[in-house]
Design a protein around this motif. Sequence first.
Motif, PDB file in Angstrom:
ATOM      1  N   ALA A 244      -5.455   5.709  -8.797  1.00  0.00           N
ATOM      2  CA  ALA A 244      -4.851   6.700  -7.906  1.00  0.00           C
ATOM      3  C   ALA A 244      -5.890   7.728  -7.477  1.00  0.00           C
ATOM      4  N   ARG A 245      -5.696   8.273  -6.298  1.00  0.00           N
ATOM      5  CA  ARG A 245      -6.540   9.346  -5.784  1.00  0.00           C
ATOM      6  C   ARG A 245      -5.657  10.468  -5.274  1.00  0.00           C
ATOM      7  N   VAL A 246      -5.997  11.695  -5.634  1.00  0.00           N
ATOM      8  CA  VAL A 246      -5.308  12.867  -5.093  1.00  0.00           C
ATOM      9  C   VAL A 246      -6.168  13.460  -3.991  1.00  0.00           C
TER      10      VAL A 246
ATOM     11  N   GLN B  15       0.866  -1.184   0.000  1.00  0.00           N
ATOM     12  CA  GLN B  15       0.000   0.000   0.000  1.00  0.00           C
ATOM     13  C   GLN B  15       0.902   1.233   0.000  1.00  0.00           C
ATOM     14  N   ILE B  16       0.711   2.102  -0.986  1.00  0.00           N
ATOM     15  CA  ILE B  16       1.614   3.245  -1.161  1.00  0.00           C
ATOM     16  C   ILE B  16       0.853   4.567  -1.154  1.00  0.00           C
TER      17      ILE B  16
ATOM     18  N   LEU C 138       0.232   7.343 -13.195  1.00  0.00           N
ATOM     19  CA  LEU C 138      -0.168   6.066 -12.598  1.00  0.00           C
ATOM     20  C   LEU C 138      -1.377   5.482 -13.314  1.00  0.00           C
ATOM     21  N   GLU C 139      -2.339   6.332 -13.623  1.00  0.00           N
ATOM     22  CA  GLU C 139      -3.545   5.842 -14.296  1.00  0.00           C
ATOM     23  C   GLU C 139      -3.234   5.369 -15.717  1.00  0.00           C
TER      24      GLU C 139
ATOM     25  N   VAL D  14      -2.561   6.718  -2.988  1.00  0.00           N
ATOM     26  CA  VAL D  14      -3.097   8.010  -2.542  1.00  0.00           C
ATOM     27  C   VAL D  14      -1.975   9.040  -2.567  1.00  0.00           C
ATOM     28  N   ILE D  15      -2.225  10.150  -3.255  1.00  0.00           N
ATOM     29  CA  ILE D  15      -1.226  11.216  -3.374  1.00  0.00           C
ATOM     30  C   ILE D  15      -1.727  12.416  -2.584  1.00  0.00           C
TER      31      ILE D  15
END
Length: 234
Positions: free
Chosen positions: A96-98, A46-47, A89-90, A126-127
């Motif tokens: 990915a979620r910002v 998990q990053i 990433l996508e 998650v960014i």
Amino acid sequence: MKPVYKRVLLKISGEVLAGDKGSGIDFDKVLDICRRVKECVDMGVQIAIVVGGGNFWRGRSSGKMDRTRADHMGMLATSINSLALADALEQLGVTARVQTAIEMRQIAEPYIRNKAVRHLEKGRVVIFGCGTGNPFFSTDTAAALRAAEIGADVIFKATNVDGVYDSDPKLNPDAVKYDTLTHNDVLQRGLHVMDSTAASLCMDNNIMILVFNLDNPDNIVRAMTGERIGTLIK
């Protein structure tokens, strides 16, 4: 390859995203980094990512400008970098979620700790953008804070040097590199790993920090699988 960490906070400096251009975004470099992030996600790690904004703006070097306003501009710079990372990433097939500490609902989710953890549990990257959302705090402090909030095993501080030295290796060819340090060592010796607020936060919450060079993005995977690289602070 098997990862030795379950949940990691990856701190990337904005300058790294500029590549050889020196400023702005080198999207090939961003893709190169994100390919390694994808490798780690595919291993089940998990990053979460915190990214700086120095490739666009550095608030503390803005001269006579009001510090609060300059820092707010820096937060906006980090949101640009966050969106670039999410896009890369996508493109690679990673969800990915910002999440931003300053609300900008048209382009990102507001930061909500429980929601961020849920995204991670679902295998999404998650960014975190906009630092802590407060002036006078660096993105290193944001990385330490978010790592504590989400219960990260370690902070990967990916930078332009291959570890922590007793002096600047670019100025002193005899500089000595440390393999391991304690948080107290960093604070008492004034080592330039991260600012003292971030280092203290990591020490108080028992968060390990691994400092390594991102010139070779493969180092992300090497660090994730426990290979001895860089400097480990614990």
